[in-house]
Write a protein that holds these residues in place. Sequence first.
Motif, PDB file in Angstrom:
ATOM      1  N   HIS A 110       0.816  -1.215   0.000  1.00  0.00           N
ATOM      2  CA  HIS A 110       0.000   0.000   0.000  1.00  0.00           C
ATOM      3  C   HIS A 110       0.846   1.260   0.000  1.00  0.00           C
ATOM      4  CE1 HIS A 110       0.506   0.965   4.323  1.00  0.00           C
ATOM      5  NE2 HIS A 110       0.649  -0.316   4.438  1.00  0.00           N
TER       6      HIS A 110
ATOM      7  N   MET B 149     -12.498   4.507  -2.625  1.00  0.00           N
ATOM      8  CA  MET B 149     -11.602   3.706  -1.801  1.00  0.00           C
ATOM      9  C   MET B 149     -10.137   3.908  -2.192  1.00  0.00           C
ATOM     10  SD  MET B 149     -11.250   1.696   0.648  1.00  0.00           S
ATOM     11  CE  MET B 149     -12.990   1.648   0.963  1.00  0.00           C
TER      12      MET B 149
ATOM     13  N   TYR C 137      -7.827   6.256  -0.353  1.00  0.00           N
ATOM     14  CA  TYR C 137      -7.618   5.961   1.073  1.00  0.00           C
ATOM     15  C   TYR C 137      -6.388   6.662   1.651  1.00  0.00           C
ATOM     16  CZ  TYR C 137      -6.964   3.147   5.307  1.00  0.00           C
ATOM     17  OH  TYR C 137      -6.790   2.734   6.608  1.00  0.00           O
TER      18      TYR C 137
ATOM     19  N   ILE D 252      -6.636  10.384   2.540  1.00  0.00           N
ATOM     20  CA  ILE D 252      -7.628  10.865   3.510  1.00  0.00           C
ATOM     21  C   ILE D 252      -6.922  11.408   4.745  1.00  0.00           C
ATOM     22  CG2 ILE D 252      -9.438  10.100   5.084  1.00  0.00           C
ATOM     23  CD1 ILE D 252     -10.316   8.153   2.920  1.00  0.00           C
TER      24      ILE D 252
ATOM     25  N   TYR E 242      -8.836  12.945   7.473  1.00  0.00           N
ATOM     26  CA  TYR E 242      -9.687  13.151   8.649  1.00  0.00           C
ATOM     27  C   TYR E 242      -9.454  12.135   9.748  1.00  0.00           C
ATOM     28  CZ  TYR E 242     -12.959   9.913   6.238  1.00  0.00           C
ATOM     29  OH  TYR E 242     -13.533   8.867   5.588  1.00  0.00           O
TER      30      TYR E 242
ATOM     31  N   ALA F 101     -13.745   9.390  11.246  1.00  0.00           N
ATOM     32  CA  ALA F 101     -14.491   8.195  10.877  1.00  0.00           C
ATOM     33  C   ALA F 101     -15.502   7.821  11.959  1.00  0.00           C
ATOM     34  CB  ALA F 101     -13.537   7.030  10.632  1.00  0.00           C
ATOM     35  N   PHE F 102     -15.104   7.956  13.220  1.00  0.00           N
ATOM     36  CA  PHE F 102     -16.016   7.553  14.300  1.00  0.00           C
ATOM     37  C   PHE F 102     -17.088   8.601  14.573  1.00  0.00           C
ATOM     38  CE2 PHE F 102     -12.286   5.039  16.279  1.00  0.00           C
ATOM     39  CZ  PHE F 102     -12.527   4.012  15.398  1.00  0.00           C
TER      40      PHE F 102
ATOM     41  N   ARG G 197     -14.517  15.626   7.944  1.00  0.00           N
ATOM     42  CA  ARG G 197     -14.764  14.399   7.187  1.00  0.00           C
ATOM     43  C   ARG G 197     -15.795  14.654   6.102  1.00  0.00           C
ATOM     44  NH1 ARG G 197     -17.838   9.060   9.472  1.00  0.00           N
ATOM     45  NH2 ARG G 197     -19.119   8.727   7.632  1.00  0.00           N
TER      46      ARG G 197
ATOM     47  N   GLU H 118     -14.952  13.902   2.327  1.00  0.00           N
ATOM     48  CA  GLU H 118     -15.684  12.865   1.590  1.00  0.00           C
ATOM     49  C   GLU H 118     -16.360  13.473   0.364  1.00  0.00           C
ATOM     50  OE1 GLU H 118     -16.129   9.540   2.001  1.00  0.00           O
ATOM     51  OE2 GLU H 118     -15.260   9.133   3.956  1.00  0.00           O
TER      52      GLU H 118
ATOM     53  N   PHE I 136     -18.727   5.090  11.349  1.00  0.00           N
ATOM     54  CA  PHE I 136     -17.497   4.438  10.914  1.00  0.00           C
ATOM     55  C   PHE I 136     -17.706   3.630   9.641  1.00  0.00           C
ATOM     56  CE2 PHE I 136     -14.449   0.801  11.505  1.00  0.00           C
ATOM     57  CZ  PHE I 136     -13.342   1.522  11.109  1.00  0.00           C
TER      58      PHE I 136
ATOM     59  N   ARG J 197     -19.749   3.870   7.316  1.00  0.00           N
ATOM     60  CA  ARG J 197     -20.096   4.575   6.090  1.00  0.00           C
ATOM     61  C   ARG J 197     -18.976   5.459   5.570  1.00  0.00           C
ATOM     62  NH1 ARG J 197     -24.889   7.953   6.772  1.00  0.00           N
ATOM     63  NH2 ARG J 197     -23.830   8.276   8.734  1.00  0.00           N
ATOM     64  N   SER J 198     -17.911   5.638   6.376  1.00  0.00           N
ATOM     65  CA  SER J 198     -16.797   6.454   5.898  1.00  0.00           C
ATOM     66  C   SER J 198     -15.908   5.613   4.980  1.00  0.00           C
ATOM     67  CB  SER J 198     -15.979   6.949   7.083  1.00  0.00           C
ATOM     68  OG  SER J 198     -15.291   5.865   7.661  1.00  0.00           O
ATOM     69  N   THR J 199     -15.122   6.304   4.159  1.00  0.00           N
ATOM     70  CA  THR J 199     -14.229   5.563   3.271  1.00  0.00           C
ATOM     71  C   THR J 199     -13.217   4.759   4.084  1.00  0.00           C
ATOM     72  OG1 THR J 199     -14.546   7.212   1.569  1.00  0.00           O
ATOM     73  CG2 THR J 199     -12.627   5.815   1.344  1.00  0.00           C
ATOM     74  N   VAL J 200     -12.790   5.324   5.224  1.00  0.00           N
ATOM     75  CA  VAL J 200     -11.870   4.588   6.098  1.00  0.00           C
ATOM     76  C   VAL J 200     -12.522   3.284   6.573  1.00  0.00           C
ATOM     77  CG1 VAL J 200     -10.655   4.669   8.300  1.00  0.00           C
ATOM     78  CG2 VAL J 200     -10.692   6.668   6.842  1.00  0.00           C
TER      79      VAL J 200
ATOM     80  N   LYS K  87     -15.143   1.770   5.028  1.00  0.00           N
ATOM     81  CA  LYS K  87     -15.427   0.909   3.879  1.00  0.00           C
ATOM     82  C   LYS K  87     -14.194   0.095   3.491  1.00  0.00           C
ATOM     83  CE  LYS K  87     -19.527   2.689   2.201  1.00  0.00           C
ATOM     84  NZ  LYS K  87     -20.759   2.006   2.362  1.00  0.00           N
ATOM     85  N   ALA K  88     -13.024   0.558   3.946  1.00  0.00           N
ATOM     86  CA  ALA K  88     -11.809  -0.214   3.680  1.00  0.00           C
ATOM     87  C   ALA K  88     -11.958  -1.627   4.236  1.00  0.00           C
ATOM     88  CB  ALA K  88     -10.604   0.480   4.301  1.00  0.00           C
TER      89      ALA K  88
ATOM     90  N   VAL L 187      -4.801   0.938   0.317  1.00  0.00           N
ATOM     91  CA  VAL L 187      -5.445   0.709   1.616  1.00  0.00           C
ATOM     92  C   VAL L 187      -4.468  -0.011   2.547  1.00  0.00           C
ATOM     93  CG1 VAL L 187      -7.307  -0.470   2.809  1.00  0.00           C
ATOM     94  CG2 VAL L 187      -7.725   0.593   0.604  1.00  0.00           C
TER      95      VAL L 187
ATOM     96  N   THR M 159      -6.367  -1.270   8.948  1.00  0.00           N
ATOM     97  CA  THR M 159      -7.809  -1.493   8.866  1.00  0.00           C
ATOM     98  C   THR M 159      -8.241  -2.616   9.793  1.00  0.00           C
ATOM     99  OG1 THR M 159      -7.743  -0.776   6.585  1.00  0.00           O
ATOM    100  CG2 THR M 159      -9.675  -2.019   7.261  1.00  0.00           C
TER     101      THR M 159
END
Lengths: 256, 427
Positions: free
Chosen positions: A73, A101, A104, A107, A109, A114-115, A121, A125, B282, B284-287, B289-290, B306, B311
Amino acid sequence: MPILEVRNMSHDFGGLRAVQNYSLDLEPGQIRGLIGPNGAGKTTIFNLLTGIYVPTEGEVMLNGTRINGLPAHRIASMGISRTFQNLLLWRHMTVLEHVKMARYSKIRYGLAGAFFGTPKRKREEAEIAERSYGLLEMMGIRHLADQVVLNLPYGAQRRVEMARALATEPRILLLDEPTAGMNPEELVQIMEIVRKVHKDFGLAILLIEHRLKVVMELCHKIQTVNFGELIAEGTPEEIQNDPKVIDAYLGKENVG
Amino acid sequence: MPPPAPISRTFRARCSRVPLLGWLSGALAAVVLERFVGTPLALAVGLPKIPALFGIDIMLKKPLLIPNAVLYTVLIYLLPIAAVALSTAFLTNRLAGGLMKLPVAVPVAVHLGLLYAALHFWADVSDYRSLVLKLTMIAIMLTLSLNVINGYMGEFSCSHPGFMALGAYCASVVTVGLFVDGNYFGIALLPGETGPFLFPIDLVAGGLLAAFGALFVAIPSFRTRGDYLAIISLAFLFIVKSLIENFEFVRGPRGMSGQPDLAGLPTVFSWAVLCVWSINNFVRSTVGKAMNAVRDNEMAAEAMTVDTRRTKIVAFLFAAFWAGVAGGLFAHVLRYVNPGTFGIQNLAEVLAMVYFGGLNSVYGSIVGAVSISLLGEALRPLEIFKWIIIPLLLILVMIYRPTGLIAFKDLEVATLLRPKQGPDGER
């Protein structure tokens, strides 16, 4: 200076030497073909360049930095992107999610975003989605954005893979048999796309291909491998007339 | 002139035009009604008392009372809910439309407030209902967090009761040590009034310990998948269980009791909401979805930048954290924990909820957790047959919907709350 430089790269699978002393100088903006009979080690070379396998010997330099041994990656985020011969898509994800994706590593944020769904974010996005729509537009599959990839026809899946590969912002694109299983019409379209991304993004492209028509038309230079070893390198005309290449593909002429 | 549509169809069409706000108002009206006229009505229709779980328990215990229980349920729940929801549909649609124009937190808070009020009145009728409700909400947290690993990331993890046990014991040790005069840890160190303020920190500590434990499963998951990881995670579960059994500090297999009464309905409800909210954010975020990318094709995920190890670690730790918090709440709801609770039986229940409800779906986990826990309670009078009926149901679901009832569906708050008719609704 070459953007991707490979020096005497070899790789063993147990006792089997799959790639032997492979070298490459890929100039920025060059399209390079990689041809060879089935099982010659072409895809293994791709896997070595992208960090899926670690070369047993030799060096891979990206812009003068040694990258062999780095996780895949990391190498991908440094600018080597690829497509796969047998379409490795994510079966439960939509087309748009595929392209998002691939952003990735860009990103920013982080986990807090994410949480907890921070405004940062949301902004990021939205930005990513907008860029992704741009790429889908370019590939002519914007109208499929919310479809799950599994439901798409083969040609569209190829385009999704291409859009996804471009979303990582690569400087080098490795295409593993982009025209496999395509009819002549789709073939022309995909060649058009390869030309277009080459021109628009100024990418260096390394292309594995079996159809000589495609290779001859697209590539500036071609390498031929057989049994993991480079046997010839040159312009399309030189390769076409190289006796070693003809041998590898057709076998020796048996005279008398 | 077109012939009039059949009544059932017009009824369904009218129902489909009621927004969530309308249904919640209906539910609130019904439970308020039950709270005040439930007992006389129950006596009037010939039931000894208000049926605890929609009459199912009474029906199973005394089949002769089935018509009475059905009548009660229709009179107290179905009729008021339908009447209020349908008659106020115009109003609630307008209201929902107005709310959606405000920042999303406002309509969410209004809906949650209504939901909480309805649950509160419903649970107010008996302690048993309150307990069932709390355990159901804890089950939602557990199911959802397990779905993160088993559904969203596609690993088969069996260690969830282990994470729950770590959270439960950590939280219990802290509260019992701090607030209870006892023979375990000497005198209480803090006055009991500070309990409600320290309880969130305590739960988070339990969650963090569970997350730390999850490292022992997450790190092997870098190299193995599928069956092998399932076995590693099962081993982890047994290690945690036998550690606790052999640890005299927490009273070994006899279990710990005397946790202060800190987990009331509002507390459990808030934590469950927080859990659903953060997990839904969580995934639904791209992070997040990884995780799906890792599940569907790890090699492609790596090639598309990724970081698959990160992840996996994040998914395991995050899921274990919520399992730990749920465990802490569980210990304080029952006010007793013993290591026997966190065994294979518990694992089977949580797994059943995840796979029954649906993989890769927040809706699914909520549906699965609620239906299996309520079913488990309602079928209690059947005793041993309960464990024939529930597995049978599971088998049927697996045959007809192999990924569960509501799988692969994102929970979008805006879609859920939006008005169903009028200027802002779909037509």
